[in-house]
Motif scaffolding. Sequence first.
Motif, mmCIF file in Angstrom:
data_model
loop_
_atom_site.group_PDB
_atom_site.id
_atom_site.type_symbol
_atom_site.label_atom_id
_atom_site.label_comp_id
_atom_site.label_asym_id
_atom_site.label_seq_id
_atom_site.Cartn_x
_atom_site.Cartn_y
_atom_site.Cartn_z
ATOM 1 N N GLY A 188 0.847 -1.216 0.052
ATOM 2 C CA GLY A 188 0.027 -0.039 -0.129
ATOM 3 C C GLY A 188 0.941 1.254 -0.037
ATOM 4 O O GLY A 188 1.762 1.297 0.794
ATOM 5 N N VAL A 189 0.330 2.271 -0.463
ATOM 6 C CA VAL A 189 1.055 3.428 -0.762
ATOM 7 C C VAL A 189 0.117 4.463 -0.461
ATOM 8 O O VAL A 189 -0.699 4.722 -1.173
ATOM 9 C CB VAL A 189 1.831 3.641 -2.179
ATOM 10 N N ASP A 190 0.409 5.345 0.574
ATOM 11 C CA ASP A 190 -0.465 6.621 0.790
ATOM 12 C C ASP A 190 0.397 7.833 0.257
ATOM 13 O O ASP A 190 1.438 8.095 0.854
ATOM 14 C CB ASP A 190 -0.520 6.492 2.456
ATOM 15 N N GLN A 191 -0.337 8.701 -0.379
ATOM 16 C CA GLN A 191 0.127 9.984 -1.107
ATOM 17 C C GLN A 191 -0.542 10.857 -0.140
ATOM 18 O O GLN A 191 -1.612 10.979 0.236
ATOM 19 C CB GLN A 191 -0.383 9.983 -2.481
ATOM 20 N N THR A 332 -8.880 6.035 5.246
ATOM 21 C CA THR A 332 -8.049 5.024 5.309
ATOM 22 C C THR A 332 -7.037 5.474 6.587
ATOM 23 O O THR A 332 -6.367 4.625 7.182
ATOM 24 C CB THR A 332 -7.237 5.084 4.214
ATOM 25 N N SER A 333 -7.164 6.763 6.898
ATOM 26 C CA SER A 333 -6.015 7.061 8.107
ATOM 27 C C SER A 333 -6.876 7.291 9.351
ATOM 28 O O SER A 333 -6.372 7.812 10.135
ATOM 29 C CB SER A 333 -5.684 8.497 7.777
ATOM 30 N N GLN A 334 -8.033 7.083 9.365
ATOM 31 C CA GLN A 334 -8.922 6.818 10.563
ATOM 32 C C GLN A 334 -9.297 5.245 11.233
ATOM 33 O O GLN A 334 -9.800 5.277 12.222
ATOM 34 C CB GLN A 334 -10.252 7.774 10.724
ATOM 35 N N ARG A 335 -9.114 4.508 10.262
ATOM 36 C CA ARG A 335 -9.432 3.075 10.698
ATOM 37 C C ARG A 335 -8.406 2.423 11.068
ATOM 38 O O ARG A 335 -7.376 2.601 10.447
ATOM 39 C CB ARG A 335 -9.863 2.477 9.412
ATOM 40 N N CYS A 336 -8.297 1.702 12.207
ATOM 41 C CA CYS A 336 -7.393 0.907 12.718
ATOM 42 C C CYS A 336 -7.232 -0.546 12.120
ATOM 43 O O CYS A 336 -8.319 -1.160 11.683
ATOM 44 C CB CYS A 336 -7.463 0.124 14.234
ATOM 45 N N PRO A 337 -6.049 -0.858 11.415
ATOM 46 C CA PRO A 337 -5.671 -2.056 10.515
ATOM 47 C C PRO A 337 -5.859 -3.110 11.447
ATOM 48 O O PRO A 337 -5.836 -4.358 10.773
ATOM 49 C CB PRO A 337 -4.399 -1.768 10.047
ATOM 50 N N ARG A 350 -2.388 15.538 13.191
ATOM 51 C CA ARG A 350 -2.467 15.422 11.803
ATOM 52 C C ARG A 350 -1.504 14.251 11.317
ATOM 53 O O ARG A 350 -1.806 13.307 10.697
ATOM 54 C CB ARG A 350 -1.762 16.700 11.009
ATOM 55 N N GLY A 351 -0.197 13.979 12.191
ATOM 56 C CA GLY A 351 0.513 12.931 11.789
ATOM 57 C C GLY A 351 0.534 11.956 12.896
ATOM 58 O O GLY A 351 1.552 10.901 12.584
ATOM 59 N N ARG A 352 -0.352 11.529 13.679
ATOM 60 C CA ARG A 352 -0.200 10.843 14.691
ATOM 61 C C ARG A 352 -1.561 9.871 14.739
ATOM 62 O O ARG A 352 -2.643 10.483 14.800
ATOM 63 C CB ARG A 352 -0.291 11.577 16.169
ATOM 64 N N PHE A 353 -1.580 8.409 14.717
ATOM 65 C CA PHE A 353 -2.396 7.631 15.016
ATOM 66 C C PHE A 353 -2.363 7.013 16.382
ATOM 67 O O PHE A 353 -1.506 6.279 16.588
ATOM 68 C CB PHE A 353 -2.740 6.726 13.708
ATOM 69 N N VAL A 354 -3.576 7.069 17.026
ATOM 70 C CA VAL A 354 -3.825 6.156 18.209
ATOM 71 C C VAL A 354 -5.063 5.523 18.217
ATOM 72 O O VAL A 354 -6.141 6.531 18.334
ATOM 73 C CB VAL A 354 -3.419 7.438 19.497
ATOM 74 N N CYS A 355 -5.230 4.399 18.028
ATOM 75 C CA CYS A 355 -6.687 3.581 18.379
ATOM 76 C C CYS A 355 -7.051 3.877 19.771
ATOM 77 O O CYS A 355 -6.675 3.298 20.609
ATOM 78 C CB CYS A 355 -6.509 2.099 17.730
ATOM 79 N N THR A 356 -8.259 4.103 19.570
ATOM 80 C CA THR A 356 -9.204 4.339 20.901
ATOM 81 C C THR A 356 -9.707 2.719 21.351
ATOM 82 O O THR A 356 -10.267 2.558 22.401
ATOM 83 C CB THR A 356 -10.234 5.240 21.003
ATOM 84 N N GLY A 357 -9.589 1.878 20.466
ATOM 85 C CA GLY A 357 -10.097 0.716 20.619
ATOM 86 C C GLY A 357 -8.940 -0.486 21.269
ATOM 87 O O GLY A 357 -9.123 -0.653 22.158
ATOM 88 N N CYS A 358 -7.914 -0.568 20.561
ATOM 89 C CA CYS A 358 -6.960 -1.432 21.021
ATOM 90 C C CYS A 358 -5.594 -0.819 21.304
ATOM 91 O O CYS A 358 -4.597 -1.390 21.854
ATOM 92 C CB CYS A 358 -6.763 -2.460 19.838
ATOM 93 N N GLY A 362 0.966 4.747 15.751
ATOM 94 C CA GLY A 362 1.939 4.815 14.903
ATOM 95 C C GLY A 362 1.849 6.075 14.040
ATOM 96 O O GLY A 362 0.966 7.108 14.482
ATOM 97 N N HIS A 363 2.712 6.328 13.137
ATOM 98 C CA HIS A 363 2.406 7.457 12.002
ATOM 99 C C HIS A 363 1.325 7.433 11.239
ATOM 100 O O HIS A 363 0.676 6.153 10.812
ATOM 101 C CB HIS A 363 3.561 7.403 11.140
ATOM 102 N N ALA A 364 0.684 8.458 11.128
ATOM 103 C CA ALA A 364 -1.055 8.364 10.618
ATOM 104 C C ALA A 364 -0.911 7.671 9.176
ATOM 105 O O ALA A 364 -1.619 7.187 8.703
ATOM 106 C CB ALA A 364 -1.473 9.722 10.539
ATOM 107 N N ASP A 365 0.121 8.320 8.349
ATOM 108 C CA ASP A 365 0.299 7.900 6.906
ATOM 109 C C ASP A 365 0.694 6.345 6.802
ATOM 110 O O ASP A 365 0.351 5.743 5.797
ATOM 111 C CB ASP A 365 1.429 8.876 6.029
#
Length: 409
Positions: A188-191, A332-337, A350-358, A362-365
């Motif tokens: 996967g490539v996030d632009q 794609t940047s709001q869903r936990c994989p 903007r650049g940070r992802f933290v899942c509220t579930g698990c 990591g980096h949002a991109d």
Amino acid sequence: MAIRRSTAKLAGLPSVVRLRLMPTPAQADALTATVLVCNQAATFVSRLAWQHRTFTVLQLHRLAYHSARAQFAGLGAQAAVRAIARVAGAYGNRRATKKRAHTFRQHGAIPYDARLMSWSREARTVSLWTSTGRVAVPYTGRPEDLQAVNALPLGEADLICRRGVWLLQVAITLPKPRTREPVHGFLGVDQGVANLAVTSDGAVLPGSALAGPITGNGHVRTLRERRHRQRQRLQRKGTSAARRVLRRLAGREHRMMTDLNHQLSKHVVREAERTGRGIGLEDLQGIRGRVRAHRFQRRTLHSWAFAQQMAFTRYKAARAGVAFVLVDPAHTSQRCPECGCMSKANRPTRGRFVCTGCGLAGHADHIAARNIAARGAAGWAAVNQPHATGLPSARRDRESKPPASTGGR
């Protein structure tokens, strides 16, 4: 989930080889005269087109063909046709920005098609039309280019004179490789604007993985801002010297971004090919009309070359036989994989992802690229789902359609 296979025309993948011509002095004079008359004829047709506001090939042919043949002695029928097509192409994409008739440089490149040239591969010569008759000119080139000319179908060519050296740039049709099954999933490539490309492997591009003077995304933004300020300063000055500098700098940023997008797409395709994976990208068509940006961000958004990067990746993947899909970019940047939790709260910055579930962080991109890879694999599996007939679903649907109506005959 709106996922679709690449619909690019893959009947053949055109490329270009460059050959060096070795004309005699008399042949060089004939080629020079031909370049002059063809470019003068194109400028003449361009002025007629601008005067009559006629820009389509068919209407322009009716307007200018006989006039151009009568105006320029030695201009052949097919050469006049090619000159008209050049003018239509010059106005095709930039007509709205034109303030005067387009002019063609006297010694600019001129096109040759199958009616204006013929090849003798055994003798390694090419017969070229000139305004004074045909000339058979020997050619040479790199061994791989000569091998391609000898073995592959040839298309149109451009005749170029560069510092007294005659060159022929020839379009060739490469064989289409079979698309390999992505046995190890998708890359996967996030632009994005802040980061031009981030892969699901965690690579941030451009970066150390790419050779060249560009050291990172911050470097790219700095260079583009510097060019923007320089253009603003020269435009405000408005002197003839400033205009000369603007002409000299014209296209420099575009060339830099084109080269950078070539490097990015080549790296992504090579990595996918090396690891036996496919490539998944977001389908960002129409994003400029959907996204609302602050006026200070509009220039950055509208100069974002995501479409070029996607096009480069697509055709390079097709050449390498790598599977390529476009996926729905929504969330794609709001869903936990990992757990599938989707929420705006997963993006505290903007650049940070933290899942509220698990709690995955990591980096949002990078998280977005992982989601794109998962959607690419799911989409590929859905499109190529086997059937009792033994055909993939996409091919089965295509072949099951009734034939088009022929008017009752």
